[in-house]
Write an enzyme that holds these catalytic residues in place. Structure first.
Site, PDB file in Angstrom:
ATOM      1  N   LYS B  20      63.693  61.276 -38.207  1.00 12.40           N
ATOM      2  CA  LYS B  20      63.255  60.658 -39.460  1.00 12.40           C
ATOM      3  C   LYS B  20      61.728  60.751 -39.485  1.00 12.40           C
ATOM      4  O   LYS B  20      61.044  59.980 -38.844  1.00 12.40           O
ATOM      5  CB  LYS B  20      63.682  59.186 -39.551  1.00 12.40           C
ATOM      6  CG  LYS B  20      63.473  58.638 -40.955  1.00 12.40           C
ATOM      7  CD  LYS B  20      63.263  57.150 -41.004  1.00 12.40           C
ATOM      8  CE  LYS B  20      61.883  56.699 -40.652  1.00 12.40           C
ATOM      9  NZ  LYS B  20      60.801  57.192 -41.537  1.00 12.40           N
ATOM     10  N   SER B  73      52.986  52.810 -34.442  1.00 12.77           N
ATOM     11  CA  SER B  73      52.163  51.627 -34.155  1.00 12.77           C
ATOM     12  C   SER B  73      52.859  50.685 -33.176  1.00 12.77           C
ATOM     13  O   SER B  73      54.095  50.684 -33.048  1.00 12.77           O
ATOM     14  CB  SER B  73      51.868  50.871 -35.449  1.00 12.77           C
ATOM     15  OG  SER B  73      53.049  50.224 -35.891  1.00 12.77           O
ATOM     16  N   CYS B 128      47.233  59.121 -30.540  1.00 13.58           N
ATOM     17  CA  CYS B 128      47.226  58.020 -29.584  1.00 13.58           C
ATOM     18  C   CYS B 128      46.494  58.372 -28.288  1.00 13.58           C
ATOM     19  O   CYS B 128      46.281  57.499 -27.451  1.00 13.58           O
ATOM     20  CB  CYS B 128      48.645  57.560 -29.297  1.00 13.58           C
ATOM     21  SG  CYS B 128      49.653  58.869 -28.614  1.00 13.58           S
ATOM     22  N   GLU B 233      42.751  49.351 -32.414  1.00 15.17           N
ATOM     23  CA  GLU B 233      42.918  50.794 -32.653  1.00 15.17           C
ATOM     24  C   GLU B 233      42.458  51.127 -34.077  1.00 15.17           C
ATOM     25  O   GLU B 233      42.961  50.557 -35.042  1.00 15.17           O
ATOM     26  CB  GLU B 233      44.390  51.190 -32.487  1.00 15.17           C
ATOM     27  CG  GLU B 233      44.595  52.673 -32.654  1.00 15.17           C
ATOM     28  CD  GLU B 233      46.043  53.114 -32.409  1.00 15.17           C
ATOM     29  OE1 GLU B 233      46.955  52.378 -32.807  1.00 15.17           O
ATOM     30  OE2 GLU B 233      46.228  54.189 -31.824  1.00 15.17           O
TER      31      GLU B 233
END
Lengths: 147, 332
Positions: B20, B73, B128, B233
């Site tokens: 997905k 996240s 990341c 972040e």
């Protein structure tokens, strides 16, 4: 043209290797006495291109893909296909080839030096090709001396 | 790229796989799966389903789905981990990050700075494994100044523009919202009183393109790990420079942050490198490497708030994740 990404470097290396291979193919046809030598250069060019691309694509990583490897590395327009006409003598051809190989060797050495901050495989193969081009220059100089 | 941290292992070990994609970035997955069709994958082995949170929830609850892998996240990763706990699914959830790059005295800046450019500004900081905080160790003010000046100089030279042009080093942010988020953090940094050494809000791009999603490289100095821009972040091209009096303090700073995806050290000293390697609690450790990205045969080992699950993506751990163990005890 300024080369500042690994992708641009790989494209330019293909151009160097393919165009200098085309030159040596022409020279091999024109100078029968050095046919084998020139054809060995053509073969080596193809191998160089394959090895560099293999090193690049097989160690492909975020580090390389992010593309900040190169600064002040310029694509030298003088490397583009030279004119070798019917009237060019063998010694002129050899002198031209020696100059060409020197430029290419310097280019590879600089590219190797500038890519040292990233994955080791790419600078290693670039250094190797620089050494091969240096050896080729020595060979051409010997041929010129004997011409 | 991200689904390929899992999909090949899943299929190679006999599973079917549903991707997905992010609703913001579905095109590459569609193309990838078109290529898989062309390659002759049997129908139903790999599948793409588009949609948002509703579709994700359906997948999390579907009884035929045995495991979930996720990259995104920390907030969503934590939710998925909890949800899969309830429904009995195994999980790999690779989440947010705030990666520290430690610069020791005598680090070779000619190699360190290009690595840092890649780390801070590669993919416009939207990954990341991006560097977020550079921590300069020691009390050598001359070295510190040389480092920061070189970092700012190199970052200001980055060619920003249309990412598919070969000479372009940094493309736009993924959306206008992401740019707004980056701008918000820059404003927050200014409000927190740090020095803005390179202001990416002054947009300078190659070519004639709308600046809607562009943000140029930004560098803050005198940041501390407690500040918002040093702690959260950002997911954009914003770098923070910090100071630490010793390697111990630098490691403390890293450990004070809840994220532990990656940490790197730049040093010519084997002793410091070894000490960092053993002591730092981060999943992916780099020694003179800006982006500590593991190759496919190693696991992608985030820790703390950067990872939820037991087995990680890639490598042998991924093979174990996508297979079942069985013990047979026999007597004849």
């Amino acid at each position: 043209m300024e080369i500042n990404t690994a992708a641009a470097l790989i494209t330019y290396i293909s151009k160097i290797e393919q165009e200098s291979a085309m030159l040596y193919e022409k020279l091999a046809k024109k100078h029968e006495e050095l046919r084998e030598t020139f054809l060995s250069f053509v073969k080596e060019n193809k191998k160089n291109e394959t090895n560099i691309k293999r090193a690049y694509y097989s160690v492909i990583s975020d580090a390389l893909e992010a593309c900040f490897s190169f600064g002040g590395l310029n694509a030298d327009n003088s490397l583009s296909q030279p004119i070798v006409d019917e009237g060019t003598s063998l010694s002129e051809v050899l002198r031209f080839s020696i100059d060409l190989e020197e430029i290419i060797e310097k280019f590879y050495s600089k590219a190797a030096d500038q890519s040292k901050a990233l994955m080791a495989d790419l600078p290693r193969v670039l250094e190797h090709v620089a050494k091969l081009r240096n050896k080729r220059g020595t060979k051409l100089r010997l041929l010129l001396d004997n011409t | 790229m991200v689904p390929l941290w899992f999909l090949p292992y899943a299929v190679a070990t006999g599973n079917t796989f549903i991707v997905k994609p992010s609703p913001s970035d579905p095109i590459s997955q569609v193309r990838l799966h078109e290529l898989m069709d062309e390659a002759g994958f049997p129908p139903g082995v790999v599948n793409v389903i588009h949609g948002g949170a509703e579709v994700a929830s359906m997948l999390l609850e579907h009884p035929d789905i045995e495991g979930v892998t996720f990259v995104g996240s920390t907030k969503v990763g934590r939710h998925i981990y909890k949800k899969c706990g309830e429904t009995g699914k195994r999980v790999i959830a690779q989440c947010g990050a705030k990666n520290f790059l430690v610069v020791m005295p005598h680090a070779d800046l000619d190699q360190t700075i290009p690595s840092m450019m890649t780390s801070f500004f590669g993919n416009t900081g939207q990954r990341c494994l991006s560097g977020a905080n550079a921590v300069v160790v020691g009390e050598d003010d001359v070295f510190y100044k040389r480092f920061v000046d070189s970092l700012v100089e190199a970052a200001s030279q980055i060619k920003v523009g249309y990412g598919l042009e070969e000479g372009i080093q940094m493309g736009p942010l993924q959306s206008k919202d992401k740019k707004e988020r980056g701008l918000g953090y820059i404003q927050k940094g200014i409000e927190e009183g740090v020095t803005l050494r390179l202001d990416g809000r002054k947009i300078k791009i190659e070519g004639d393109y709308p600046t809607t999603c562009f943000l140029n490289p930004t560098i803050f100095e005198d940041v501390t790990p407690e500040m918002t821009i040093g702690r959260e972040e950002i997911f954009g091209p914003v770098a923070s420079v910090m100071k630490a009096e010793s390697l111990d303090r630098a490691i403390e700073m890293i450990h004070s942050n809840p994220y532990r995806n990656a940490a790197s050290i730049f040093t010519p000293s084997g002793k410091w490198a070894r000490e960092f390697e053993y002591r730092v609690q981060a999943g992916n450790v780099g020694i003179n490497i800006g982006i500590a990205a593991p190759m496919a045969f190693f696991p992608f080992t985030g820790m703390k708030d950067s990872f939820f699950g037991t087995l990680h993506g890639q490598g042998k751990e991924a093979v174990r994740f996508f297979t079942e163990s069985k013990v047979v005890i026999k007597r004849w």
